[in-house]
Scaffold this active site. Structure first.
Site, PDB file in Angstrom:
ATOM      1  N   HIS A   1       0.829  -1.208   0.000  1.00  0.00           N
ATOM      2  CA  HIS A   1       0.000   0.000   0.000  1.00  0.00           C
ATOM      3  C   HIS A   1       0.859   1.252   0.000  1.00  0.00           C
ATOM      4  CE1 HIS A   1      -4.387  -0.857   0.757  1.00  0.00           C
ATOM      5  NE2 HIS A   1      -3.869  -2.066   0.668  1.00  0.00           N
TER       6      HIS A   1
ATOM      7  N   ASP B   1      -4.245   7.126   2.361  1.00  0.00           N
ATOM      8  CA  ASP B   1      -4.737   5.874   1.793  1.00  0.00           C
ATOM      9  C   ASP B   1      -6.228   5.833   2.107  1.00  0.00           C
ATOM     10  OD1 ASP B   1      -5.483   3.029   1.613  1.00  0.00           O
ATOM     11  OD2 ASP B   1      -3.336   2.687   1.392  1.00  0.00           O
TER      12      ASP B   1
ATOM     13  N   HIS C   1     -16.895  -2.225  -2.701  1.00  0.00           N
ATOM     14  CA  HIS C   1     -16.963  -1.674  -1.339  1.00  0.00           C
ATOM     15  C   HIS C   1     -18.003  -0.553  -1.230  1.00  0.00           C
ATOM     16  CE1 HIS C   1     -13.873  -4.154   0.233  1.00  0.00           C
ATOM     17  NE2 HIS C   1     -12.978  -3.738  -0.642  1.00  0.00           N
TER      18      HIS C   1
ATOM     19  N   SER D   1       0.731  -6.147  -8.833  1.00  0.00           N
ATOM     20  CA  SER D   1       1.217  -7.203  -9.732  1.00  0.00           C
ATOM     21  C   SER D   1       0.436  -7.193 -11.037  1.00  0.00           C
ATOM     22  CB  SER D   1       1.102  -8.571  -9.058  1.00  0.00           C
ATOM     23  OG  SER D   1       2.007  -8.634  -7.974  1.00  0.00           O
TER      24      SER D   1
ATOM     25  N   GLY E   1      -8.847 -10.940   0.049  1.00  0.00           N
ATOM     26  CA  GLY E   1      -9.071  -9.515  -0.233  1.00  0.00           C
ATOM     27  C   GLY E   1      -9.604  -9.295  -1.643  1.00  0.00           C
ATOM     28  N   ASP E   2      -8.987  -8.332  -2.345  1.00  0.00           N
ATOM     29  CA  ASP E   2      -9.465  -7.998  -3.692  1.00  0.00           C
ATOM     30  C   ASP E   2      -8.919  -8.944  -4.766  1.00  0.00           C
ATOM     31  OD1 ASP E   2      -6.824  -7.222  -3.557  1.00  0.00           O
ATOM     32  OD2 ASP E   2      -7.110  -5.292  -4.536  1.00  0.00           O
TER      33      ASP E   2
HETATM   34  N1  UDP Z   1       7.596  -7.557  -5.504  1.00  0.00           N
HETATM   35  C1  UDP Z   1       8.880  -7.483  -5.990  1.00  0.00           C
HETATM   36  N2  UDP Z   1       9.675  -8.585  -5.881  1.00  0.00           N
HETATM   37  C2  UDP Z   1       9.267  -9.735  -5.320  1.00  0.00           C
HETATM   38  C3  UDP Z   1       7.931  -9.820  -4.830  1.00  0.00           C
HETATM   39  C4  UDP Z   1       7.127  -8.707  -4.940  1.00  0.00           C
HETATM   40  O1  UDP Z   1       9.304  -6.445  -6.529  1.00  0.00           O
HETATM   41  O2  UDP Z   1      10.058 -10.678  -5.272  1.00  0.00           O
HETATM   42  C5  UDP Z   1       6.732  -6.350  -5.603  1.00  0.00           C
HETATM   43  C6  UDP Z   1       5.918  -6.345  -6.873  1.00  0.00           C
HETATM   44  O3  UDP Z   1       6.645  -5.795  -7.947  1.00  0.00           O
HETATM   45  C7  UDP Z   1       4.692  -5.527  -6.500  1.00  0.00           C
HETATM   46  C8  UDP Z   1       4.573  -5.775  -5.014  1.00  0.00           C
HETATM   47  O4  UDP Z   1       5.789  -6.349  -4.563  1.00  0.00           O
HETATM   48  O5  UDP Z   1       4.923  -4.156  -6.758  1.00  0.00           O
HETATM   49  C9  UDP Z   1       3.426  -6.711  -4.687  1.00  0.00           C
HETATM   50  O6  UDP Z   1       2.269  -5.954  -4.725  1.00  0.00           O
HETATM   51  P1  UDP Z   1       0.841  -6.568  -4.923  1.00  0.00           P
HETATM   52  O7  UDP Z   1      -0.149  -5.462  -4.840  1.00  0.00           O
HETATM   53  O8  UDP Z   1       0.807  -7.373  -6.151  1.00  0.00           O
HETATM   54  O9  UDP Z   1       0.677  -7.581  -3.725  1.00  0.00           O
HETATM   55  P2  UDP Z   1       0.758  -7.439  -2.135  1.00  0.00           P
HETATM   56  O10 UDP Z   1       2.185  -7.449  -1.775  1.00  0.00           O
HETATM   57  O11 UDP Z   1       0.088  -6.148  -1.739  1.00  0.00           O
HETATM   58  O12 UDP Z   1       0.025  -8.635  -1.687  1.00  0.00           O
END
Ligand code: UDP
Length: 449
Positions: free
Chosen positions: A20, A117, A148, A348, A366-367
Site C-alpha cells: 500500500h 490511503d 466496497h 502485480s 481480499g481484492d
Molecule cells: N515484488 C517485488 N519482488 C518480489 C515480490 C514482490 O518487486 O520478489 C513487488 C511487486 O513488484 C509488486 C509488489 O511487490 O509491486 C506486490 O504488490 P501486490 O499489490 O501485487 O501484492 P501485495 O504485496 O500487496 O500482496
C-alpha cells in the site's frame, strides 16, 4: 509550478501493510516533482518497517508512526489480520501525534492538505478538523472499490454465490463469490469489514478520490466514480509516473539470466508480500514446474523453502531461479517473460499489464479474487485454476496454453492493447499525467495558494 507565497505542507498518511505504501509514495513523489519551489513540503507518514523500503525523494520527509508492534516481536508466517489489528488499535493517535511532530519539525508550517490511503478514512475527520482538503487514494483495482461502495446495496439483496453483479455499473462478469470478505456477509462493526465499510461511507465526502489505474481500463467505472465522488482522478500506473524509482535489488541475477532465454519462454511466479500458500500447494507448484519443463523465476521467501520437494533446487538449477526477492517489474517487462503465476495483487496486475505478460491466477484473499475474475473473464488476458488451489497437472496445462498455445497468442495481443493504453496514459499529454496535474492544482490551490 511557479514560486508561491505562503508555504504549503502536504501530509500523506500511508496504510503500512502489503504493498500500500509504495504506490502512495509514488504519488507523493510524482506530485513533489511537479513543484519547482521550496514553498511546498511533503511529510509522509508510515511505519518504520514500511519506510525502510522507500527511497529518499527531494522535498519529502518521512515520519514514523507506530504500527503497534511490541518491541522485540518477531512475526514469522503471522496472519495479516493480527498485525493490522495491532496497528488499528493505535489509530488515529499515532498519526495525529506524528502530524504535530511534522509541523514542529517544519518550523511551524501547518498542514494545508491531507492525502491518505482510502483505507484510513479517519483522514477525512482529521482534514475536517484542520480545515484542509482531503484527498483519498485507492491503491487497489477499480472493481473492488466499486464493490466496497456498494456494500449496503449488496447486503440488502438476497444474493447467492454464483449471482452476476451486472446490476452494478461496471461489474458485469463478476460474481458474488469473487467479492472480498466482508462485502456481502460479516460483522461490519469490527476488523477489516469495518475499516472498508467506514471507507465506503466516507469517500463521497473526500474532496478528491485518486485511484491507481488509468482511464479506459474500466471505462464504465470511470464514469460511475465520476458521478459518485466530488472529484475522481485515475492517475496510474503510479509506478510509471514516479520519477524516482527504487533501485531494485537483483541479487540472484534474474535479468542477466533472462537475457539468455528465448522470447516469451519464461514463467515468473510470485504471490506478493502478504499471502502465503499452504506448503502442499507450493509442493504442487514445484512439481508442475518440473513436469512442464518451462524455464522459471520464482520469488519465494527463504522461510518457505522447506516446503519444496526434496532435491527440487538441485534438479532445477538449469531450469530456473528461486529467489527471495526479484526485481519484479523489470522481470515482467523483459521480453523473455511469457507468463506470470500470481495471487493477483493490484500492483502485480498493473505490472503485468505494463510488461504485456498474460497471467495464471491463483488469488487468495481480499481484492485478489475480483482482480483474477476481471483478468480472466473481462479483459481475457489470463487463465485460472478450476479448483481453489494449484494442482501440478493443471499448472502444466495452464502454462502450455499461455506460453505456447494459440489462446496465449490472443491473450498477449489483448495485453499489448492494455499495455499501450497504460503507456499512453503516462506519456506526454496522457490522461494520468493530466489528472496528476489537476490533483496537484487541488492540493496547492484549495489551500490558499
Ligand atoms: N515484488 C517485488 N519482488 C518480489 C515480490 C514482490 O518487486 O520478489 C513487488 C511487486 O513488484 C509488486 C509488489 O511487490 O509491486 C506486490 O504488490 P501486490 O499489490 O501485487 O501484492 P501485495 O504485496 O500487496 O500482496
Amino acid at each position: 509550478m511557479g514560486s508561491t507565497s505562503s508555504p504549503c505542507h502536504v501530509a500523506v498518511l500511508a496504510f503500512p501493510f502489503g504493498t500500500h505504501a509504495a504506490p502512495l509514495y509514488s504519488l507523493a513523489s510524482a506530485l513533489a516533482s511537479t513543484v519547482d519551489d521550496s514553498g511546498v513540503i511533503f511529510s509522509f507518514f508510515t511505519s518504520t518497517r514500511s519506510a525502510s523500503s522507500l527511497p529518499p525523494v527531494p522535498r519529502i520527509k518521512i515520519f514514523s508512526v507506530s504500527d503497534g508492534t511490541p518491541p522485540g516481536h518477531v512475526a514469522v508466517h503471522e496472519p495479516p489480520h493480527l498485525e493490522v489489528g495491532r496497528f488499528m488499535s493505535k489509530v488515529p493517535t499515532n498519526f495525529t501525534d506524528a502530524l504535530d511532530a511534522s509541523v514542529t519539525d517544519s518550523g511551524g508550517i501547518d498542514v494545508t492538505c491531507l492525502i491518505s490511503d482510502a483505507f484510513l478514512s479517519f483522514g477525512g475527520a482529521i482534514a475536517k478538523k484542520l480545515n484542509v482538503p482531503w484527498v483519498a487514494v485507492w491503491t487497489g483495482g477499480p472493481c473492488s472499490l466499486s464493490a466496497h461502495i456498494h456494500t449496503d446495496l449488496l447486503r440488502r439483496k438476497n444474493l447467492s454465490d454464483e449471482d452476476d453483479l451486472g446490476f452494478i455499473t461496471g461489474l458485469s462478469g463478476l460474481r458474488i463469490k469473487d467479492l472480498p470478505d466482508g462485502v456481502v456477509v460479516g460483522d461490519l462493526t469490527q476488523g477489516f469489514p469495518k475499516l472498508l465499510h467506514d471507507m465506503a461511507l466516507a469517500l463521497p465526502d473526500a474532496d478528491v478520490v485518486v485511484s491507481n489505474t488509468f482511464q479506459g481500463l474500466d471505462p464504465d467505472l470511470d464514469s460511475d466514480f465520476g458521478s459518485k465522488f466530488k472529484m475522481y482522478y485515475p492517475v496510474g500506473p503510479l509506478s510509471l509516473l514516479n520519477p524516482v524509482q527504487a533501485v531494485s535489488e537483483d541479487r540472484f541475477g534474474c535479468i542477466k539470466w533472462l537475457e539468455q532465454q528465448k522470447p516469451h519462454s519464461v514463467v515468473y511466479v510470485s504471490f506478493g508480500t502478504v499471502v502465503s500458500l499452504p506448503g502442499t500447494e507450493l509442493a504442487e507448484l514445484a512439481h508442475g514446474l518440473v513436469s512442464s519443463g518451462v524455464h522459471f523465476i520464482w520469488s519465494l521467501k527463504d522461510s518457505f523453502r522447506e516446503f519444496l520437494p526434496d532435491g527440487f533446487l538441485d534438479r532445477t538449477k538449469d531450469q530456473g531461479i528461486v529467489a527471495a526477492w526479484v526485481p519484479q517489474a523489470e522481470v515482467l517487462a523483459h521480453k523473455s517473460t511469457g507468463a506470470f503465476v500470481t495471487h493477483c495483487g493490484w500492483n502485480s496486475v498493473l505490472e503485468s499489464i505494463t510488461g504485456g505478460v498474460p497471467l495464471v491466477c491463483r488469488p487468495v484473499l481480499g481484492d485478489q479474487p475480483v482482480n483474477a475474475r476481471v483478468v480472466t473473464k473481462v479483459w481475457k488476458v489470463g487463465v485460472g485454476f478450476e479448483g481453489k488451489g494449484i494442482e501440478s497437472g493443471e499448472l502444466v496445462k495452464c502454462l502450455r496454453k499461455v506460453i505456447r498455445g494459440e489462446e496465449g497468442e490472443g491473450m498477449r495481443e489483448r495485453m499489448r492493447r492494455l499495455k499501450e493504453m497504460a503507456l499512453g496514459a503516462v506519456g506526454v499529454e496522457g490522461n494520468s499525467v493530466r489528472n496528476l496535474k489537476a490533483v496537484m492544482e487541488m492540493v496547492v490551490g484549495k489551500s490558499g495558494r
